[in-house]
Design a protein around this motif. Structure first.
Motif, PDB file in Angstrom:
ATOM      1  N   MET A  70       0.856  -1.185   0.000  1.00  0.00           N
ATOM      2  CA  MET A  70       0.000   0.000   0.000  1.00  0.00           C
ATOM      3  C   MET A  70       0.889   1.230   0.000  1.00  0.00           C
ATOM      4  O   MET A  70       1.782   1.361   0.839  1.00  0.00           O
ATOM      5  CB  MET A  70      -0.905  -0.048   1.233  1.00  0.00           C
ATOM      6  N   ASN A  71       0.682   2.149  -0.901  1.00  0.00           N
ATOM      7  CA  ASN A  71       1.616   3.248  -1.072  1.00  0.00           C
ATOM      8  C   ASN A  71       1.120   4.566  -0.487  1.00  0.00           C
ATOM      9  O   ASN A  71       1.723   5.608  -0.692  1.00  0.00           O
ATOM     10  CB  ASN A  71       1.949   3.440  -2.557  1.00  0.00           C
ATOM     11  N   HIS A  72       0.005   4.541   0.239  1.00  0.00           N
ATOM     12  CA  HIS A  72      -0.446   5.757   0.900  1.00  0.00           C
ATOM     13  C   HIS A  72      -1.224   5.377   2.146  1.00  0.00           C
ATOM     14  O   HIS A  72      -1.664   4.253   2.309  1.00  0.00           O
ATOM     15  CB  HIS A  72      -1.309   6.603  -0.036  1.00  0.00           C
ATOM     16  N   THR A  73      -1.349   6.343   3.047  1.00  0.00           N
ATOM     17  CA  THR A  73      -2.075   6.105   4.288  1.00  0.00           C
ATOM     18  C   THR A  73      -3.574   6.249   4.061  1.00  0.00           C
ATOM     19  O   THR A  73      -4.034   7.204   3.428  1.00  0.00           O
ATOM     20  CB  THR A  73      -1.624   7.099   5.366  1.00  0.00           C
ATOM     21  N   ILE A  74      -4.329   5.302   4.585  1.00  0.00           N
ATOM     22  CA  ILE A  74      -5.789   5.371   4.566  1.00  0.00           C
ATOM     23  C   ILE A  74      -6.225   5.735   5.976  1.00  0.00           C
ATOM     24  O   ILE A  74      -6.075   4.948   6.906  1.00  0.00           O
ATOM     25  CB  ILE A  74      -6.407   4.027   4.125  1.00  0.00           C
ATOM     26  N   TYR A  75      -6.714   6.942   6.132  1.00  0.00           N
ATOM     27  CA  TYR A  75      -7.086   7.447   7.452  1.00  0.00           C
ATOM     28  C   TYR A  75      -8.572   7.197   7.694  1.00  0.00           C
ATOM     29  O   TYR A  75      -9.430   7.777   7.023  1.00  0.00           O
ATOM     30  CB  TYR A  75      -6.772   8.937   7.555  1.00  0.00           C
ATOM     31  N   LEU A  76      -8.865   6.332   8.676  1.00  0.00           N
ATOM     32  CA  LEU A  76     -10.247   5.952   8.978  1.00  0.00           C
ATOM     33  C   LEU A  76     -10.562   6.191  10.452  1.00  0.00           C
ATOM     34  O   LEU A  76     -11.263   5.397  11.090  1.00  0.00           O
ATOM     35  CB  LEU A  76     -10.480   4.477   8.622  1.00  0.00           C
ATOM     36  N   ASP A  77     -10.044   7.287  10.998  1.00  0.00           N
ATOM     37  CA  ASP A  77     -10.318   7.654  12.388  1.00  0.00           C
ATOM     38  C   ASP A  77     -10.844   9.084  12.453  1.00  0.00           C
ATOM     39  O   ASP A  77     -10.420   9.889  13.291  1.00  0.00           O
ATOM     40  CB  ASP A  77      -9.054   7.497  13.235  1.00  0.00           C
TER      41      ASP A  77
ATOM     42  N   MET B 172     -25.574  13.573  25.282  1.00  0.00           N
ATOM     43  CA  MET B 172     -24.869  13.785  24.019  1.00  0.00           C
ATOM     44  C   MET B 172     -25.781  13.557  22.821  1.00  0.00           C
ATOM     45  O   MET B 172     -26.707  12.731  22.866  1.00  0.00           O
ATOM     46  CB  MET B 172     -23.627  12.899  23.937  1.00  0.00           C
ATOM     47  N   PHE B 173     -25.526  14.283  21.754  1.00  0.00           N
ATOM     48  CA  PHE B 173     -26.318  14.156  20.525  1.00  0.00           C
ATOM     49  C   PHE B 173     -26.005  12.839  19.834  1.00  0.00           C
ATOM     50  O   PHE B 173     -26.906  12.105  19.418  1.00  0.00           O
ATOM     51  CB  PHE B 173     -25.992  15.326  19.595  1.00  0.00           C
ATOM     52  N   ALA B 174     -24.725  12.539  19.674  1.00  0.00           N
ATOM     53  CA  ALA B 174     -24.288  11.304  19.006  1.00  0.00           C
ATOM     54  C   ALA B 174     -23.102  10.743  19.769  1.00  0.00           C
ATOM     55  O   ALA B 174     -22.171  11.484  20.111  1.00  0.00           O
ATOM     56  CB  ALA B 174     -23.904  11.580  17.562  1.00  0.00           C
ATOM     57  N   ASN B 175     -23.117   9.435  20.009  1.00  0.00           N
ATOM     58  CA  ASN B 175     -22.005   8.849  20.747  1.00  0.00           C
ATOM     59  C   ASN B 175     -20.779   8.711  19.864  1.00  0.00           C
ATOM     60  O   ASN B 175     -20.862   8.241  18.726  1.00  0.00           O
ATOM     61  CB  ASN B 175     -22.390   7.490  21.322  1.00  0.00           C
ATOM     62  N   ASN B 176     -19.638   9.118  20.385  1.00  0.00           N
ATOM     63  CA  ASN B 176     -18.411   9.143  19.601  1.00  0.00           C
ATOM     64  C   ASN B 176     -17.833   7.762  19.345  1.00  0.00           C
ATOM     65  O   ASN B 176     -17.008   7.594  18.448  1.00  0.00           O
ATOM     66  CB  ASN B 176     -17.365  10.019  20.302  1.00  0.00           C
ATOM     67  N   GLU B 177     -18.240   6.757  20.111  1.00  0.00           N
ATOM     68  CA  GLU B 177     -17.693   5.415  19.910  1.00  0.00           C
ATOM     69  C   GLU B 177     -18.594   4.518  19.070  1.00  0.00           C
ATOM     70  O   GLU B 177     -18.120   3.858  18.150  1.00  0.00           O
ATOM     71  CB  GLU B 177     -17.422   4.755  21.268  1.00  0.00           C
TER      72      GLU B 177
ATOM     73  N   SER C 268      -9.487   1.815  18.463  1.00  0.00           N
ATOM     74  CA  SER C 268     -10.030   0.689  19.197  1.00  0.00           C
ATOM     75  C   SER C 268     -11.144   1.139  20.117  1.00  0.00           C
ATOM     76  O   SER C 268     -11.152   2.270  20.599  1.00  0.00           O
ATOM     77  CB  SER C 268      -8.920   0.028  20.029  1.00  0.00           C
ATOM     78  N   GLY C 269     -12.064   0.255  20.388  1.00  0.00           N
ATOM     79  CA  GLY C 269     -13.083   0.545  21.387  1.00  0.00           C
ATOM     80  C   GLY C 269     -12.512   0.526  22.780  1.00  0.00           C
ATOM     81  O   GLY C 269     -13.148   0.976  23.721  1.00  0.00           O
ATOM     82  N   SER C 270     -11.303   0.020  22.930  1.00  0.00           N
ATOM     83  CA  SER C 270     -10.660  -0.044  24.235  1.00  0.00           C
ATOM     84  C   SER C 270      -9.857   1.219  24.485  1.00  0.00           C
ATOM     85  O   SER C 270      -9.355   1.856  23.556  1.00  0.00           O
ATOM     86  CB  SER C 270      -9.730  -1.258  24.287  1.00  0.00           C
TER      87      SER C 270
ATOM     88  N   LEU D 195     -13.086  -2.521  17.465  1.00  0.00           N
ATOM     89  CA  LEU D 195     -12.439  -1.649  16.492  1.00  0.00           C
ATOM     90  C   LEU D 195     -13.460  -0.640  15.997  1.00  0.00           C
ATOM     91  O   LEU D 195     -14.611  -1.005  15.723  1.00  0.00           O
ATOM     92  CB  LEU D 195     -11.924  -2.486  15.319  1.00  0.00           C
ATOM     93  N   ARG D 196     -13.039   0.631  15.914  1.00  0.00           N
ATOM     94  CA  ARG D 196     -13.920   1.662  15.363  1.00  0.00           C
ATOM     95  C   ARG D 196     -13.339   2.185  14.060  1.00  0.00           C
ATOM     96  O   ARG D 196     -12.163   2.535  13.980  1.00  0.00           O
ATOM     97  CB  ARG D 196     -14.069   2.834  16.345  1.00  0.00           C
TER      98      ARG D 196
END
Length: 390
Positions: free
Chosen positions: A1-8, A150-155, A325-327, A354-355
């Motif tokens: 993989m030649n680039h970072t995939i940011y999923l956070d 809270m409006f929406a839970n962050n986890e 992580s959820g932890s 995992l989130r």
């Protein structure tokens, strides 16, 4: 993989180029203090601040006079909660209500107030993370000063029944605050229609800069000042305004709201694809609502039996994929997430969570890449685990 995939993206988002371009002049060219209104450099800064406030108000369906800029969402939460608590304590009202899955900015504020003699009711949630409106109604007492949910839970992405809770609070004559940090820029929000008294937000959650947020206070609602000093923010929040950051927040919010329909559609497509692929794997539990209209469009939180979350994160990172992580282990705690425990997950499953949270920079190719990687990584981690019994 030649680039970072940011999923956070639930943790933070990259600043958009349009936002950065809007901010830059206020560092070197339009560098005036908005309070210095008696000469042109200052008056231009004052005008830029007013324009940013108006833009935020237009984006959220509130009045400019209801927008108060802060350093972040955490400050906004602290101000709303502690400022309200201290205000009503003078009237003998020292009872507060919140949920057990709030962000630590809320929960730690409540713990601090408990040490000062306030009583706090922590409402439970169901297995999907929803707060019961009836529980809120039953918990309100004559001495209740504030409800904050809270409006929406962050986890786990749960979208709480905010309008219904606001209605109950107003029927009882109690102020209602919502931490909307994870929701603003992700789902439609109309402050007046929502009916809340106070709402917190933070720019870095919707492709704005870090270090700037806002507290929206309905006309006639104002907690005691949280910071003392100068007369900035109409005498309510002291400290020279972070003008470049505020311009960035307003620009980012305007872009997010104008492009929200496309953003939601794109994120839902990626989310639903990954959910389908993950659910086809053995021994996987999706956390949060399975009714996808009741969770954030970009959120997936899943537990993979016998595959520790930290191991999954490290191996994903080796493949150039960033998730979370959820932890809470990454923050130095050995305890699993309070949110996952609150929805009924046992410790050993909560530790295997995992989130994934999508943003405007992500594509369907990213979604496919994380699915391919996860299938390989989960299988590898499970093969090494003495707890795995296929």
């Amino acid at each position: 993989m030649n680039h970072t995939i940011y999923l956070d993206n639930a943790a933070t988002t990259p600043v958009s180029k349009e936002v950065l371009d809007a901010m830059i002049p206020y560092y070197c060219e339009e560098y005036g203090n908005p309070s210095s209104i008696f000469y042109s450099v200052g008056s231009k800064a004052h005008e830029a601040l007013a324009n940013a406030r108006a833009k935020v108000a237009a984006s959220l369906g509130c009045e400019p006079a209801e927008v108060f800029f802060t350093s972040c969402g955490t400050e906004a939460d602290n101000w709303a909660i502690k400022g309200t608590a201290l205000k009503f304590a003078k009237l003998g009202k020292k009872h507060l209500i919140t949920s057990c899955i709030e962000h630590h900015a809320v929960l730690h504020s409540m713990k601090a107030l408990e040490k000062e003699g306030f009583e706090v009711t922590y409402l439970p949630v169901d297995s999907d993370g929803f707060v019961s409106v009836r529980d809120v109604q039953n918990a309100i007492r004559p001495e209740t000063a504030l409800v904050t949910i809270m409006f929406a839970n962050n986890e786990i992405g749960t979208l709480e029944p905010i309008e219904e809770i606001a209605r109950v609070c107003h029927e009882k004559g109690v102020w209602f605050h919502t931490d909307a940090v994870q929701a603003v820029g992700s789902v439609p929000i109309d402050f007046k229609k929502l009916g809340v008294d106070m709402l917190s937000l933070s720019a870095h959650k919707f492709n704005g800069p870090k270090g700037v947020g806002a507290l929206i206070c309905r006309r006639g609602i104002m907690p005691l000042n949280f910071m003392d000093g100068g007369a900035q923010e109409r005498g309510r929040r002291a400290g020279t305004e972070n003008l470049a950051g505020i311009v960035g927040l307003a620009t980012a919010l305007d872009l997010a709201v104008r492009n929200l329909d496309k953003k939601i559609a794109d994120e839902r497509a990626m989310r639903d694809y990954v959910l389908k692929e993950i659910q086809a794997m053995p021994k996987v539990k999706i956390n949060g609502p399975l009714d996808l209209n009741k969770r954030l469009p970009n959120n997936i939180t899943a537990s993979f039996e016998a595959a520790e979350g930290e191991s999954l994160l490290l191996m994903l990172d080796m493949k150039g994929i960033c998730a979370s992580s959820g932890s809470a282990c990454a923050s130095g705690s050995l305890d699993p997430s309070h949110v996952l425990l609150a929805i009924g997950l046992p410790h050993e499953i909560a530790h295997c969570s995992l989130r994934i949270s999508f943003g405007i920079q992500n594509t369907m190719e990213d979604a496919k890449a994380v699915c391919t990687a996860l299938k390989e990584i989960v299988a590898t981690v499970r093969e090494r685990s003495p707890l795995w019994h296929p």
